[in-house]
Write an enzyme that holds these catalytic residues in place. Structure first.
Site, mmCIF file in Angstrom:
data_model
loop_
_atom_site.group_PDB
_atom_site.id
_atom_site.type_symbol
_atom_site.label_atom_id
_atom_site.label_comp_id
_atom_site.label_asym_id
_atom_site.label_seq_id
_atom_site.Cartn_x
_atom_site.Cartn_y
_atom_site.Cartn_z
ATOM 1 N N SER A 1 42.657 44.656 48.835
ATOM 2 C CA SER A 1 42.112 43.305 47.757
ATOM 3 C C SER A 1 41.553 42.763 49.097
ATOM 4 O O SER A 1 42.140 43.068 50.579
ATOM 5 C CB SER A 1 42.792 43.023 47.392
ATOM 6 O OG SER A 1 41.875 41.460 46.960
ATOM 7 N N TYR B 1 49.697 36.625 45.698
ATOM 8 C CA TYR B 1 48.933 38.006 45.539
ATOM 9 C C TYR B 1 48.288 38.267 46.904
ATOM 10 O O TYR B 1 48.722 39.499 47.394
ATOM 11 C CB TYR B 1 47.695 38.152 44.393
ATOM 12 C CG TYR B 1 46.649 39.490 44.762
ATOM 13 C CD1 TYR B 1 46.828 40.138 43.553
ATOM 14 C CD2 TYR B 1 45.692 38.837 44.571
ATOM 15 C CE1 TYR B 1 46.435 41.141 43.865
ATOM 16 C CE2 TYR B 1 44.892 39.487 44.640
ATOM 17 C CZ TYR B 1 45.097 41.681 43.947
ATOM 18 O OH TYR B 1 43.794 42.447 43.913
HETATM 19 P P1 NAP Z 1 42.914 46.665 35.992
HETATM 20 O O1 NAP Z 1 42.073 46.723 34.974
HETATM 21 O O2 NAP Z 1 43.999 45.706 35.305
HETATM 22 O O3 NAP Z 1 44.000 47.694 35.972
HETATM 23 C C1 NAP Z 1 45.240 48.099 36.363
HETATM 24 C C2 NAP Z 1 45.733 49.528 36.667
HETATM 25 O O4 NAP Z 1 47.295 48.908 36.925
HETATM 26 C C3 NAP Z 1 45.994 49.685 35.136
HETATM 27 O O5 NAP Z 1 45.673 51.497 34.869
HETATM 28 C C4 NAP Z 1 47.948 49.737 35.161
HETATM 29 O O6 NAP Z 1 48.228 50.315 33.578
HETATM 30 C C5 NAP Z 1 47.699 50.092 36.250
HETATM 31 N N1 NAP Z 1 49.363 49.042 36.156
HETATM 32 C C6 NAP Z 1 49.873 47.839 35.913
HETATM 33 N N2 NAP Z 1 51.308 48.038 35.977
HETATM 34 C C7 NAP Z 1 51.702 48.978 36.418
HETATM 35 C C8 NAP Z 1 52.559 49.683 36.531
HETATM 36 N N3 NAP Z 1 54.053 48.324 36.556
HETATM 37 N N4 NAP Z 1 53.127 51.144 36.791
HETATM 38 C C9 NAP Z 1 51.731 51.823 36.663
HETATM 39 N N5 NAP Z 1 51.101 51.159 36.414
HETATM 40 C C10 NAP Z 1 50.626 50.285 36.199
HETATM 41 O O7 NAP Z 1 42.687 46.085 36.918
HETATM 42 P P2 NAP Z 1 42.069 46.690 38.779
HETATM 43 O O8 NAP Z 1 41.050 46.197 38.607
HETATM 44 O O9 NAP Z 1 41.086 47.871 38.794
HETATM 45 O O10 NAP Z 1 43.226 47.285 40.177
HETATM 46 C C11 NAP Z 1 43.732 48.308 40.553
HETATM 47 C C12 NAP Z 1 43.666 47.709 42.018
HETATM 48 O O11 NAP Z 1 42.458 46.770 41.873
HETATM 49 C C13 NAP Z 1 45.275 46.747 41.741
HETATM 50 O O12 NAP Z 1 45.748 47.477 42.709
HETATM 51 C C14 NAP Z 1 43.949 45.649 41.756
HETATM 52 O O13 NAP Z 1 45.160 44.372 42.720
HETATM 53 C C15 NAP Z 1 42.989 45.982 42.718
HETATM 54 N N6 NAP Z 1 42.121 44.724 43.114
HETATM 55 C C16 NAP Z 1 41.273 44.625 42.078
HETATM 56 C C17 NAP Z 1 40.041 43.334 42.504
HETATM 57 C C18 NAP Z 1 39.517 43.373 40.962
HETATM 58 O O14 NAP Z 1 39.017 42.202 40.946
HETATM 59 N N7 NAP Z 1 39.335 43.508 39.671
HETATM 60 C C19 NAP Z 1 39.859 43.161 43.301
HETATM 61 C C20 NAP Z 1 40.627 43.610 44.671
HETATM 62 C C21 NAP Z 1 41.953 44.782 44.010
HETATM 63 P P3 NAP Z 1 49.069 50.133 32.809
HETATM 64 O O15 NAP Z 1 48.492 49.052 32.300
HETATM 65 O O16 NAP Z 1 48.691 51.390 31.666
HETATM 66 O O17 NAP Z 1 50.601 50.721 33.196
#
Ligand code: NAP
Length: 262
Positions: free
Chosen positions: A148, A161
């Site tokens: 991130s 975070y």
């Molecule tokens: P999201 O839509 O909330 O997706 C998060 C995913 O992680 C979901 O599929 C969730 O699946 C899974 N997850 C959460 N806890 C878990 C666990 N204990 N075991 C296995 N899977 C788990 O958000 P996203 O934006 O796509 O996030 C994906 C990654 O990108 C994350 O690492 C996040 O920190 C990073 N990121 C996001 C942003 C942003 O602005 N969106 C920016 C920078 C980085 P389940 O709930 O079904 O387990």
């Protein structure tokens, strides 16, 4: 000049393992890697969503083999069972993760920090370690961890975070050092604002507060990040994209954005 492009016969399709594939960046990455010729192993806690995603991918791209498995990266037994069910891994996308709240250090809650470290840091560690032997067996493997902008730049309210994603960055870099000389590439992709369920989860289900994060600007989409993952994984074998900071044009740093107000 040697041609180092990674080529696989139809019978020898590379396998991509994606954690957190039930929504957002993980789900979009499943589509992108399927379109780039990979078979898929998808893990997350919400297996119903994984099943729906797998059915849609196979309906559109019938040659792709997709398997789905329950995975909670914070649970050692779950990670062990997930990894034990996999026989080949050429690409690992450590995507599962997220943030909780925006509390200051002064008001920090141990349990929230613990959860953020467990999912973002130890989750990456456990799955990577569990699949490392298979990755080493690949002709050319790629590990992509989704960090991130929080891994690069501390920001007010970032607290746990920031600390967790900085730790992912350190882990990723150490892994790259440890694997030097082996056919395993290691990359960290650090997105800025991406409109997914991320902010809804961060704000405990408060959809209005989450929507306000993206108001008046055009954030990245999950597909934008997924395309970057697929690009990294499909570079010629001698190319390692070490890290990539990927921001919306409307964002120049963690908290500096351009918004158009009505
Ligand atoms: P999201 O839509 O909330 O997706 C998060 C995913 O992680 C979901 O599929 C969730 O699946 C899974 N997850 C959460 N806890 C878990 C666990 N204990 N075991 C296995 N899977 C788990 O958000 P996203 O934006 O796509 O996030 C994906 C990654 O990108 C994350 O690492 C996040 O920190 C990073 N990121 C996001 C942003 C942003 O602005 N969106 C920016 C920078 C980085 P389940 O709930 O079904 O387990």
């Amino acid at each position: 000049m040697a041609d180092n492009r990674i080529t696989h016969s139809a019978a020898d399709r590379p396998v991509a393992v994606i954690t957190g594939a039930s929504s957002g960046i993980g789900a979009a990455t499943a589509w992108a890697l399927a379109r780039a010729g990979h078979d898929l192993v998808l893990g997350a806690r919400r297996t119903d969503r994984l099943g729906d995603l797998a059915a849609k991918i196979v309906a559109e791209i019938p040659e792709v083999a997709v398997s789905t498995s329950a995975l909670d990266v914070t649970d050692v037994d779950s990670v062990d069972a997930f990894c034990a069910g996999i026989s080949r891994a050429d690409v690992l996308v450590n995507n599962a993760g997220g943030a909780i709240g925006t509390t200051s250090i002064a008001d920090s809650v141990d349990d929230e920090w613990q959860q953020m470290f467990d999912v973002n840091v130890l989750g990456v560690l456990r799955v990577t370690r569990g699949l490392l032997a298979l990755l080493r067996n690949s002709p050319c493997a790629t590990v992509v961890s989704i960090g991130s902008i929080a891994a690069v730049e501390p920001y007010l309210g970032g607290g746990g975070y920031n600390a967790a994603k900085h730790a992912v960055r350190a882990l990723t870099r150490v892994l790259r050092l440890e694997l030097l000389g082996e056919p395993v590439r290691v990359c960290e992709i650090d997105p800025g604002m991406v409109e997914t369920e991320f902010s809804i989860n961060r704000f405990g289900g408060d959809e209005d507060r989450a929507a306000a994060v993206y108001e008046g600007l055009t954030p990245l989409s999950a597909e934008d990040v997924a395309e970057a993952v697929a690009w990294v994984a499909t570079r010629p074998a001698h190319v390692n994209v070490d890290s990539m900071l990927l921001l919306a044009r409307d964002q120049t740093s963690a908290q500096r954005v351009h918004r158009v107000t009505a």
